[in-house]
Design a protein around this motif. Structure first.
Motif, PDB file in Angstrom:
ATOM      1  N   ALA A 111      91.913 -95.607 -21.092  1.00 30.95           N
ATOM      2  CA  ALA A 111      93.180 -96.336 -21.153  1.00 30.95           C
ATOM      3  C   ALA A 111      94.105 -95.885 -20.025  1.00 30.95           C
ATOM      4  N   TRP A 112      94.018 -94.596 -19.707  1.00 35.99           N
ATOM      5  CA  TRP A 112      94.865 -94.059 -18.644  1.00 35.99           C
ATOM      6  C   TRP A 112      94.583 -94.733 -17.324  1.00 35.99           C
ATOM      7  N   PHE A 113      93.289 -94.813 -16.989  1.00 37.13           N
ATOM      8  CA  PHE A 113      92.934 -95.417 -15.713  1.00 37.13           C
ATOM      9  C   PHE A 113      93.398 -96.875 -15.662  1.00 37.13           C
ATOM     10  N   CYS A 114      93.146 -97.617 -16.736  1.00 37.98           N
ATOM     11  CA  CYS A 114      93.520 -99.032 -16.759  1.00 37.98           C
ATOM     12  C   CYS A 114      95.028 -99.186 -16.603  1.00 37.98           C
ATOM     13  N   ALA A 115      95.779 -98.360 -17.316  1.00 37.21           N
ATOM     14  CA  ALA A 115      97.235 -98.456 -17.235  1.00 37.21           C
ATOM     15  C   ALA A 115      97.700 -98.115 -15.822  1.00 37.21           C
ATOM     16  N   LEU A 116      97.165 -97.029 -15.269  1.00 32.74           N
ATOM     17  CA  LEU A 116      97.586 -96.632 -13.922  1.00 32.74           C
ATOM     18  C   LEU A 116      97.209 -97.691 -12.890  1.00 32.74           C
ATOM     19  N   LEU A 117      96.035 -98.295 -13.064  1.00 35.37           N
ATOM     20  CA  LEU A 117      95.610 -99.336 -12.134  1.00 35.37           C
ATOM     21  C   LEU A 117      96.564-100.530 -12.196  1.00 35.37           C
ATOM     22  N   ALA A 118      96.865-100.975 -13.409  1.00 33.70           N
ATOM     23  CA  ALA A 118      97.760-102.131 -13.561  1.00 33.70           C
ATOM     24  C   ALA A 118      99.141-101.812 -12.986  1.00 33.70           C
ATOM     25  N   PHE A 119      99.652-100.625 -13.315  1.00 36.29           N
ATOM     26  CA  PHE A 119     100.994-100.266 -12.841  1.00 36.29           C
ATOM     27  C   PHE A 119     101.009-100.146 -11.316  1.00 36.29           C
ATOM     28  N   THR A 120      99.952 -99.538 -10.760  1.00 36.41           N
ATOM     29  CA  THR A 120      99.895 -99.349  -9.310  1.00 36.41           C
ATOM     30  C   THR A 120      99.869-100.690  -8.586  1.00 36.41           C
ATOM     31  N   LEU A 121      99.003-101.590  -9.047  1.00 34.10           N
ATOM     32  CA  LEU A 121      98.921-102.904  -8.399  1.00 34.10           C
ATOM     33  C   LEU A 121     100.250-103.627  -8.504  1.00 34.10           C
ATOM     34  N   ASN A 122     100.881-103.521  -9.675  1.00 33.59           N
ATOM     35  CA  ASN A 122     102.141-104.226  -9.888  1.00 33.59           C
ATOM     36  C   ASN A 122     103.247-103.683  -8.999  1.00 33.59           C
ATOM     37  N   THR A 123     103.443-102.376  -9.052  1.00 33.21           N
ATOM     38  CA  THR A 123     104.525-101.819  -8.237  1.00 33.21           C
ATOM     39  C   THR A 123     104.164-101.916  -6.758  1.00 33.21           C
ATOM     40  N   GLY A 124     102.864-101.847  -6.441  1.00 32.16           N
ATOM     41  CA  GLY A 124     102.435-102.005  -5.057  1.00 32.16           C
ATOM     42  C   GLY A 124     102.849-103.357  -4.507  1.00 32.16           C
ATOM     43  N   ALA A 125     102.697-104.400  -5.303  1.00 38.00           N
ATOM     44  CA  ALA A 125     103.056-105.749  -4.861  1.00 38.00           C
ATOM     45  C   ALA A 125     104.566-105.865  -4.640  1.00 38.00           C
ATOM     46  N   TYR A 126     105.326-105.385  -5.602  1.00 36.72           N
ATOM     47  CA  TYR A 126     106.794-105.474  -5.457  1.00 36.72           C
ATOM     48  C   TYR A 126     107.266-104.647  -4.264  1.00 36.72           C
ATOM     49  N   THR A 127     106.714-103.429  -4.137  1.00 36.85           N
ATOM     50  CA  THR A 127     107.155-102.554  -3.061  1.00 36.85           C
ATOM     51  C   THR A 127     106.759-103.133  -1.703  1.00 36.85           C
ATOM     52  N   ALA A 128     105.574-103.750  -1.628  1.00 39.29           N
ATOM     53  CA  ALA A 128     105.151-104.367  -0.375  1.00 39.29           C
ATOM     54  C   ALA A 128     106.170-105.421   0.055  1.00 39.29           C
ATOM     55  N   GLU A 129     106.647-106.209  -0.880  1.00 46.22           N
ATOM     56  CA  GLU A 129     107.646-107.234  -0.553  1.00 46.22           C
ATOM     57  C   GLU A 129     108.955-106.586  -0.104  1.00 46.22           C
ATOM     58  N   ILE A 130     109.327-105.487  -0.756  1.00 40.45           N
ATOM     59  CA  ILE A 130     110.561-104.788  -0.366  1.00 40.45           C
ATOM     60  C   ILE A 130     110.429-104.277   1.067  1.00 40.45           C
ATOM     61  N   ILE A 131     109.283-103.662   1.366  1.00 42.58           N
ATOM     62  CA  ILE A 131     109.075-103.110   2.709  1.00 42.58           C
ATOM     63  C   ILE A 131     109.027-104.240   3.737  1.00 42.58           C
ATOM     64  N   ALA A 132     108.299-105.320   3.386  1.00 42.55           N
ATOM     65  CA  ALA A 132     108.204-106.444   4.320  1.00 42.55           C
ATOM     66  C   ALA A 132     109.594-107.010   4.623  1.00 42.55           C
ATOM     67  N   GLY A 133     110.404-107.123   3.588  1.00 45.97           N
ATOM     68  CA  GLY A 133     111.756-107.647   3.779  1.00 45.97           C
ATOM     69  C   GLY A 133     112.568-106.751   4.694  1.00 45.97           C
ATOM     70  N   ALA A 134     112.418-105.440   4.485  1.00 41.09           N
ATOM     71  CA  ALA A 134     113.171-104.493   5.305  1.00 41.09           C
ATOM     72  C   ALA A 134     112.690-104.533   6.752  1.00 41.09           C
ATOM     73  N   ILE A 135     111.374-104.727   6.943  1.00 44.34           N
ATOM     74  CA  ILE A 135     110.849-104.801   8.309  1.00 44.34           C
ATOM     75  C   ILE A 135     111.402-106.040   9.004  1.00 44.34           C
ATOM     76  N   ARG A 136     111.410-107.173   8.271  1.00 45.61           N
ATOM     77  CA  ARG A 136     111.907-108.418   8.860  1.00 45.61           C
ATOM     78  C   ARG A 136     113.382-108.304   9.235  1.00 45.61           C
ATOM     79  N   ALA A 137     114.101-107.419   8.524  1.00 45.37           N
ATOM     80  CA  ALA A 137     115.539-107.310   8.785  1.00 45.37           C
ATOM     81  C   ALA A 137     115.842-106.401   9.982  1.00 45.37           C
ATOM     82  N   THR A 138     114.785-105.890  10.624  1.00 45.99           N
ATOM     83  CA  THR A 138     115.026-105.044  11.794  1.00 45.99           C
ATOM     84  C   THR A 138     115.679-105.883  12.902  1.00 45.99           C
TER      85      THR A 138
END
Lengths: 282, 244
Positions: free
Chosen positions: B95-122
């Motif tokens: 259960a730990w692995f599944c939870a960590l995988l789901a959370f990682t993919l989820n926050t990874g997607a949101y964070t990628a958008e945050i970083i991409a937005g910040a890069i575009r704002a350069t």
């Protein structure tokens, strides 16, 4: 513009009136809200068209008809039943809830309406030894806050207890091999799992367990402590269903044996409401 | 009316559960950041073949509830025989692995958008200036764009971290006893839902405050250049004593 405002005003006045009137009308009709689970086959489940069905559901409807009460079934998860009862979201629980001394501290119970023993389910041919030593470190799945949960927690202290909100989830993880064993009601296991395709390759293990300390006096209708009149009503209705053959008719739909269990519960089992051990709790 | 004794009695369990929550949060945030950095750069790229797959990924992950993602990974994958027979099953059965995988993919997607937005704002001028000095694309990214983009991303990322803290409560739906799971068990044992859930709500609140405080410190350090200037305007021309 003005007409729209006045319309909204009228609507809101009507709605607030309805809100005020509803409870008093309810008090007249005495509509009973009954908590059921819908995830505990064959006692309580949801069919393919989304309707509740099962032994508990049929018994509930029969009891309501016998009591000539208008009932509304409210689907809740098992660990939310007693809180919902106490916060008056529902008036009774008919969810295969065992009558135990521990729960009696919090709620009132009717007499039992069925009683079946508990049992382990394991992979067929499993060499698992069902002793405290044998289950040490093994993953045993139970439904949270059930009698089975308590029994395993106390009896098999070294087992790794995995708790689920729904019995269905225990079956899923047992089938996928995430659990070494599940501990649950024998009928729920037999009909809800072992006789279904998902339960292929699994079997009962160990003897039937009927420890009164944990499993109590069978499943009863749970009610608020104060609702003793309603309890008597339910008791009379259960007795009536037993004697007029309705119970047997319902039971034969699901089982080929008498799920009511052996000796009927002694009349004294429903402790007088005056003794309120739960008073200290709230 | 209230019984908080049971909460006091179960403080050791709650502390243990709080540790579980922090572990889930820490590991998934760290792994999510590792995933998000390259994805964010790719997402902000002008090259369609690089940006588009990442857009698909973040669109799916941000467009579906994390609970559904978790159920798909935990219960969904376990349905298939070939998953259960595979070498990966020891991981996916946990259960730990599944939870960590789901959370990682989820926050990874949101964070990628945050970083991409910040890069575009350069500011384009910064990039052009760096180019004109002869920096390679890689150098521009590592020396000019990323250092300022990561700073700009900080406030938005602090929100994401707090959302993830609350998101970890979903782990309790797949048998992990985190703070929310502990509250459920406390409730199941005592039939006192108000006390049980209020206790963990307070713990979440404290954790949130701590995280907000940490980010405030970080912002004070790395975003100092965006704040009001610390110079004394009086010293510029008026004060005769201005020694420098």
């Amino acid at each position: 513009m003005n007409r729209i405002t006045s319309l909204i005003m009228q609507a809101s006045v009507a709605m607030s009136m309805a809100l005020f009137i509803a409870p008093s009308a309810d008090a007249q009709a005495k509509k009973l809200r009954i908590g059921v689970e819908g995830a505990y086959p064959p006692f309580s489940e949801i069919d393919t068209s989304g309707n509740l069905k099962g032994f508990d559901i049929d018994i509930t409807n029969a009891l309501c008809a016998q009591m000539k009460r208008d009932c509304e079934l409210v689907q809740l998860s098992f660990d939310g039943m007693i809180p919902a009862l106490q916060s008056r979201k529902i008036d009774a629980v008919i969810a295969s809830m065992s009558i135990t001394d521990e729960r009696r501290k919090a709620v009132e119970f009717s007499n039992k309406y069925y009683k079946t023993p508990a049992r382990f389910v394991v992979k067929a041919g499993s060499k698992l030894e069902l002793t405290p030593a044998g289950l040490k470190g093994k993953r045993v799945g139970v439904q949270r806050s059930t009698t089975h949960d308590r029994y395993i927690a106390d009896t098999y202290k070294d087992a790794k207890i995995v708790r689920y909100t729904k019995q269905d989830e225990v079956f899923l993880d047992l089938a996928s091999g995430r659990l070494d064993a599940a501990f649950l009601d024998s009928i729920a296991a037999d009909i809800g799992f072992l006789k279904k395709p998902a339960g292929k390759g699994f079997a009962f293990a160990g003897p039937e367990i009927e420890d009164r300390k944990y499993f109590g006096d069978g499943a009863g209708v749970a009610l608020r402590k104060s609702d003793t009149a309603l309890r008597d009503e339910f008791n009379a209705a259960i007795a009536a269903l037993r004697s007029n053959g309705t119970y047997k008719k319902i039971q034969d739909k699901y089982f080929d044996f008498d799920v009511y269990g052996s000796a009927p519960v002694a009349a004294g089992a429903t402790a007088p409401a005056a003794a309120k051990p739960a008073a200290s709790k709230k | 009316m209230f019984n908080f004794e049971i909460v006091i009695d179960s403080l050791p369990e709650l502390a243990q559960a709080g540790w579980v929550t922090l572990q889930l949060l820490g590991v998934s945030l760290l792994a999510g950041l590792v995933v998000a950095l390259p994805l964010g750069i790719a997402r902000a790229s002008d090259r369609r073949w690089l940006a588009w797959p990442v857009w698909c990924f973040t669109y799916v992950m941000r467009g579906t509830p994390m609970l559904v993602q978790l159920f798909l990974i935990y219960y969904g994958l376990a349905q298939f025989e070939f998953v259960r027979e595979s070498m990966l099953w020891p991981w996916f059965s946990s259960a730990w692995f599944c939870a960590l995988l789901a959370f990682t993919l989820n926050t990874g997607a949101y964070t990628a958008e945050i970083i991409a937005g910040a890069i575009r704002a350069t500011p384009a001028g910064e990039v052009e200036a760096a180019r004109s000095l002869g920096m390679s694309a890689w150098r521009v990214m590592s020396r000019i764009v990323l250092p300022s983009a990561m700073r700009r991303a900080l406030p938005a990322y602090s929100n994401e971290v707090i959302m993830m803290l609350h998101g970890t409560s979903l782990a309790s739906t797949v048998t992990i006893v985190d703070l929310t799971g502990a509250a459920r068990e406390l409730n199941a044992r005592t039939y006192l839902p108000f006390e049980s859930f209020l206790a963990v709500a307070l713990i979440y609140l404290v954790l949130t405050f701590a995280l907000v405080g940490l980010f405030r410190l970080a912002e004070r350090r790395w975003l100092r250049h965006l704040g009001p200037r610390q110079t004394q305007p009086a010293a510029v021309g008026l004060a005769p004593s201005g020694a420098t």
